[in-house]
Scaffold this active site. Structure first.
Site, short mmCIF file in Angstrom:
data_model
loop_
_atom_site.label_atom_id
_atom_site.label_comp_id
_atom_site.label_asym_id
_atom_site.label_seq_id
_atom_site.Cartn_x
_atom_site.Cartn_y
_atom_site.Cartn_z
N CYS A 115 -5.48 -9.79 2.62
CA CYS A 115 -6.56 -8.95 3.15
C CYS A 115 -7.88 -9.66 3.42
CB CYS A 115 -6.75 -7.75 2.25
SG CYS A 115 -5.29 -6.70 2.35
N LYS A 169 -3.29 -14.28 -6.57
CA LYS A 169 -4.10 -13.86 -7.71
C LYS A 169 -3.14 -13.41 -8.80
CE LYS A 169 -5.29 -9.36 -7.49
NZ LYS A 169 -5.91 -8.11 -7.05
N LYS A 220 -14.34 -0.01 5.54
CA LYS A 220 -13.25 -0.84 4.99
C LYS A 220 -13.52 -2.33 5.24
CE LYS A 220 -9.57 -2.27 3.24
NZ LYS A 220 -9.45 -2.35 1.81
N VAL A 264 0.84 -1.21 0.00
CA VAL A 264 0.00 0.00 0.00
C VAL A 264 0.87 1.26 0.00
CG1 VAL A 264 -1.59 1.37 1.42
CG2 VAL A 264 -2.02 -1.05 1.05
N ASP A 277 10.47 3.49 6.19
CA ASP A 277 10.28 2.09 6.60
C ASP A 277 11.35 1.74 7.63
OD1 ASP A 277 8.46 -0.27 5.01
OD2 ASP A 277 9.95 -0.95 6.48
N GLU A 327 -4.14 -5.40 -5.10
CA GLU A 327 -2.79 -5.74 -5.54
C GLU A 327 -2.84 -6.14 -7.01
OE1 GLU A 327 -0.48 -8.33 -3.01
OE2 GLU A 327 -1.32 -7.36 -1.25
N LEU A 333 -17.67 -12.44 -9.24
CA LEU A 333 -18.49 -13.65 -9.40
C LEU A 333 -17.69 -14.71 -10.16
CD1 LEU A 333 -22.11 -12.41 -10.24
CD2 LEU A 333 -21.28 -13.45 -8.13
P1 NAD Z 1 3.23 -4.74 3.98
O1 NAD Z 1 3.54 -5.78 4.98
O2 NAD Z 1 3.47 -4.99 2.54
O3 NAD Z 1 4.04 -3.40 4.35
C1 NAD Z 1 4.10 -2.86 5.64
C2 NAD Z 1 5.44 -2.14 5.79
O4 NAD Z 1 5.43 -1.44 7.03
C3 NAD Z 1 6.64 -3.10 5.85
O5 NAD Z 1 7.58 -2.72 4.85
C4 NAD Z 1 7.22 -2.89 7.26
O6 NAD Z 1 8.62 -2.99 7.31
C5 NAD Z 1 6.76 -1.48 7.57
N1 NAD Z 1 6.69 -1.15 9.00
C6 NAD Z 1 6.14 -1.87 10.00
N2 NAD Z 1 6.26 -1.22 11.17
C7 NAD Z 1 6.88 -0.03 10.91
C8 NAD Z 1 7.27 1.09 11.70
N3 NAD Z 1 7.00 1.14 13.01
N4 NAD Z 1 7.91 2.11 11.09
C9 NAD Z 1 8.17 2.07 9.78
N5 NAD Z 1 7.81 1.04 8.97
C10 NAD Z 1 7.17 0.01 9.52
O7 NAD Z 1 1.70 -4.35 4.23
P2 NAD Z 1 0.61 -3.89 3.14
O8 NAD Z 1 0.16 -5.04 2.34
O9 NAD Z 1 1.12 -2.68 2.44
O10 NAD Z 1 -0.60 -3.49 4.09
C11 NAD Z 1 -0.53 -2.38 4.93
C12 NAD Z 1 -1.91 -2.12 5.50
O11 NAD Z 1 -2.81 -1.73 4.44
C13 NAD Z 1 -2.59 -3.32 6.18
O12 NAD Z 1 -3.35 -2.87 7.26
C14 NAD Z 1 -3.49 -3.85 5.09
O13 NAD Z 1 -4.59 -4.56 5.61
C15 NAD Z 1 -3.94 -2.60 4.41
N6 NAD Z 1 -4.33 -2.76 3.00
C16 NAD Z 1 -3.56 -3.54 2.19
C17 NAD Z 1 -3.90 -3.65 0.84
C18 NAD Z 1 -3.09 -4.52 -0.09
O14 NAD Z 1 -3.48 -4.64 -1.24
N7 NAD Z 1 -1.98 -5.11 0.34
C19 NAD Z 1 -4.99 -2.93 0.33
C20 NAD Z 1 -5.74 -2.13 1.19
C21 NAD Z 1 -5.38 -2.05 2.54
C1 UGA Z 2 -8.87 -6.84 -2.05
C2 UGA Z 2 -9.94 -5.83 -2.47
O1 UGA Z 2 -10.39 -6.13 -3.79
C3 UGA Z 2 -9.40 -4.40 -2.42
O2 UGA Z 2 -10.46 -3.47 -2.70
C4 UGA Z 2 -8.85 -4.13 -1.02
O3 UGA Z 2 -8.29 -2.83 -0.94
C5 UGA Z 2 -7.78 -5.16 -0.69
O4 UGA Z 2 -8.36 -6.49 -0.77
C6 UGA Z 2 -7.26 -4.99 0.70
O5 UGA Z 2 -7.94 -4.54 1.59
O6 UGA Z 2 -6.11 -5.37 0.83
P1 UGA Z 2 -6.75 -7.92 -3.23
O7 UGA Z 2 -6.63 -8.73 -1.98
O8 UGA Z 2 -5.55 -7.27 -3.79
O9 UGA Z 2 -7.83 -6.76 -3.03
O10 UGA Z 2 -7.29 -8.87 -4.38
P2 UGA Z 2 -8.71 -9.23 -5.04
O11 UGA Z 2 -8.64 -8.91 -6.47
O12 UGA Z 2 -9.84 -8.66 -4.29
O13 UGA Z 2 -8.72 -10.82 -4.89
C7 UGA Z 2 -8.72 -11.43 -3.61
C8 UGA Z 2 -8.85 -12.94 -3.76
O14 UGA Z 2 -10.14 -13.30 -4.26
C9 UGA Z 2 -7.84 -13.57 -4.72
O15 UGA Z 2 -7.43 -14.81 -4.20
C10 UGA Z 2 -8.63 -13.75 -6.01
O16 UGA Z 2 -8.13 -14.77 -6.84
C11 UGA Z 2 -10.00 -14.10 -5.44
N1 UGA Z 2 -11.13 -13.77 -6.35
C12 UGA Z 2 -11.38 -12.48 -6.69
C13 UGA Z 2 -11.93 -14.80 -6.82
O17 UGA Z 2 -11.71 -16.00 -6.50
N2 UGA Z 2 -13.00 -14.49 -7.61
C14 UGA Z 2 -13.30 -13.20 -7.96
O18 UGA Z 2 -14.30 -13.00 -8.70
C15 UGA Z 2 -12.47 -12.17 -7.49
#
Ligand code: NAD
Ligand code: UGA
Length: 447
Positions: free
Chosen positions: A265, A326, A209, A11, A30, A155, A255
């Site tokens: 997530c 995915k 969320k 993110v 970071d 992602e 779907l």
């Molecule tokens: P991530 O694990 O990829 O990245 C988190 C980063 O934070 C790491 O690089 C870690 O080293 C750093 N970190 C941890 N503690 C720290 C500190 N005290 N100071 C500085 N850096 C620090 O995590 P992510 O996938 O980017 O997810 C982050 C948040 O966003 C989560 O709460 C997740 O649920 C949410 N989110 C993720 C996605 C997604 O697609 N991955 C989408 C929407 C929301």
């Molecule tokens: C999901 C949400 O789509 C984002 O809006 C949200 O920000 C994010 O989680 C988060 O909070 O981290 P993401 O996890 O990146 O995003 O991926 P998705 O595209 O949602 O897929 C999630 C999982 O569901 C995967 O394993 C994918 O293969 C599966 N999927 C998705 C299905 O099996 N069928 C579908 O129709 C869609």
């Protein structure tokens, strides 16, 4: 606007690059020194389409910098965005807030002038208020508001989603903080008249969320269960999903049936929401059913592949296409593919895997280290198929649908396909001599 982003993961990094493109001065922080060293050397630490170009562009433009020095970054910032992980607690499965607390506590001590502290990490309802209280206690002089600023990017599409969000949600009742958030997104909104910032209170921001992610997970689980029914009745789930999705009230997104939803997530957020509900005496029965059903589904999917092993196969070899959770990402965290792979490996000691994933092989190989002597990582799908008995498609990488099935058949020892993402053409597979099984369609009668 001077922006500090704490956490440069899936993110934080695309958000930093996106805000830099909007013209803001962004410092990404970071605590992981290795990551910051790599980013400062121009190396991208994760795969996201279009990210490398943006990072490169704005390291040169001077809009984007990387550091481990949180105090310096925070003290210059108008807005601090916290994007650290909130993984599931290993026992209770509630969101583990230790990284958020550590980042917020350090931030509190170094704020200078009025600052918005925006929580982009996904956090349970009440966390922003509790974080604000904790920060005030640590630094009573500091002038700041803690805002819930949930992130909805996917992602694999993170850069695209940054610039084309369906909505921006900001949880705060502070007018001063609302003005800062509006300023932050002004350049983006100027170019997308349909996108709105929805200002709500902090509890609503946090809940939107979790409710959104849980609803999407529930939708996938629903179509997966309908797929199971289709396998018993001769219906084809792809046609069923198509027919359902044409109703605008249902919509055709999310779907697509598969081996179960995964990723960092949906599994964790459904568990965290269910935990919050239980703590509040509320029965979120649909969310509970979704997460439990999804877990059982992955076990059954491993069984589906194993059912193809012939009785006389002494050392079966399975070609696995896909380890990422995915398509479009190198992320294997909570990947259905990884769960299925582990189940398969545990089922029989004699079994070997030949694995190919276009982006996630390194991450998969690190996670599968305990099984290293039974796995070969391959250079392409055909290499994976060589001398295999079964071909299993576990991730929906687009290129898998273009697989030359005749060529694959020529390379394999026995000819079975378990297509758990419905990527391949049944007719072509059968013409090439394969026994073909997929999700939600046993009839093969699609013409
Ligand atoms: P991530 O694990 O990829 O990245 C988190 C980063 O934070 C790491 O690089 C870690 O080293 C750093 N970190 C941890 N503690 C720290 C500190 N005290 N100071 C500085 N850096 C620090 O995590 P992510 O996938 O980017 O997810 C982050 C948040 O966003 C989560 O709460 C997740 O649920 C949410 N989110 C993720 C996605 C997604 O697609 N991955 C989408 C929407 C929301
Ligand atoms: C999901 C949400 O789509 C984002 O809006 C949200 O920000 C994010 O989680 C988060 O909070 O981290 P993401 O996890 O990146 O995003 O991926 P998705 O595209 O949602 O897929 C999630 C999982 O569901 C995967 O394993 C994918 O293969 C599966 N999927 C998705 C299905 O099996 N069928 C579908 O129709 C869609």
């Amino acid at each position: 606007m001077q922006t500090a982003i704490i956490g440069t993961g899936y993110v934080g990094l695309p958000t930093g690059a996106g805000l830099a493109e909007l013209g803001h001065k962004v410092i990404c922080v970071d605590s992981n020194e290795e990551k910051i060293r790599a980013l400062n050397a121009g190396k991208v630490t994760l795969f996201e389409e279009g990210l490398e170009e943006l990072l490169h562009k704005h390291r040169l433009s001077g809009n984007l910098a990387f550091t481990t020095d949180l105090p310096a970054a925070v003290s210059q910032a108008d807005i601090v965005i916290i994007a650290v992980g909130t993984p599931p607690h290993p026992v209770t499965h509630e969101a583990d807030l230790q990284y958020l607390k550590a980042a917020a506590a350090e931030t509190a001590l170094h704020l200078s002038g009025y600052t918005v502290v925006a929580v982009k990490s996904t956090v349970p309802v009440g966390t922003c208020a509790a974080t604000e209280k904790m920060m005030h206690e640590l630094n009573p002089q500091a002038e700041f508001d803690v805002v819930s600023l949930p992130e909805f990017l996917r992602e694999g599409f993170a850069v695209h989603d940054f610039f084309h969000p369906d909505r921006i949600v900001a949880g705060t009742s502070s007018e001063r903080a609302q003005a800062v958030i509006s300023e932050l997104y002004k350049p983006l909104l100027a170019g997308s008249p349909d996108t709105k910032i929805l200002f709500v209170n902090r509890q609503s921001g946090e809940t939107i969320k979790y409710a959104s992610n849980s609803f999407l997970a529930l939708k996938i689980h629903f179509i997966n269960e309908i797929a199971d029914l289709c396998e018993k009745t001769g219906a084809d789930v792809r046609d069923v999903a198509l027919g359902m999705g044409l109703d605008h009230r249902i919509g055709n997104f999310f779907l697509t049936p598969g081996p179960g939803f995964g990723g960092s997530c949906f599994p964790k957020d459904t568990m965290a929401l269910a935990y919050t509900a239980r703590k509040n005496g509320i029965d979120l029965s649909l969310v509970e059913a979704t997460m439990n059903g999804n877990r059982r589904r992955m076990e059954r999917m491993a069984g589906k592949i194993l059912s193809l092993i012939e009785d006389d196969a002494e050392k079966p070899v399975i070609a696995v296409l896909g380890t990422a959770f995915k398509n479009g990402t190198d992320d294997c965290r909570f990947s259905p593919a990884m769960t299925i792979i582990e189940n398969i490996l545990q089922s029989r000691k004699s079994l070997r895997l030949r694995i190919f994933d276009p982006k996630a092989a390194d991450n998969a190989s690190a996670l599968l280290r305990p099984y290293a002597d039974r796995i070969t990582f391959c250079k392409d799908p055909y290499d994976a198929c060589t001398s295999a008995d079964i071909l299993a498609v576990l991730t929906e990488w687009k290129e898998f649908s273009a697989l030359d099935l005749e060529a694959a058949a020529g390379l394999m020892r026995r000819k079975y396909i378990a297509d758990l993402r419905n990527m391949l053409d049944r007719k072509k597979a059968e013409q090439s001599g394969f026994t073909y099984i997929c999700i939600g369609d046993t009839s093969g009668n699609r013409d």
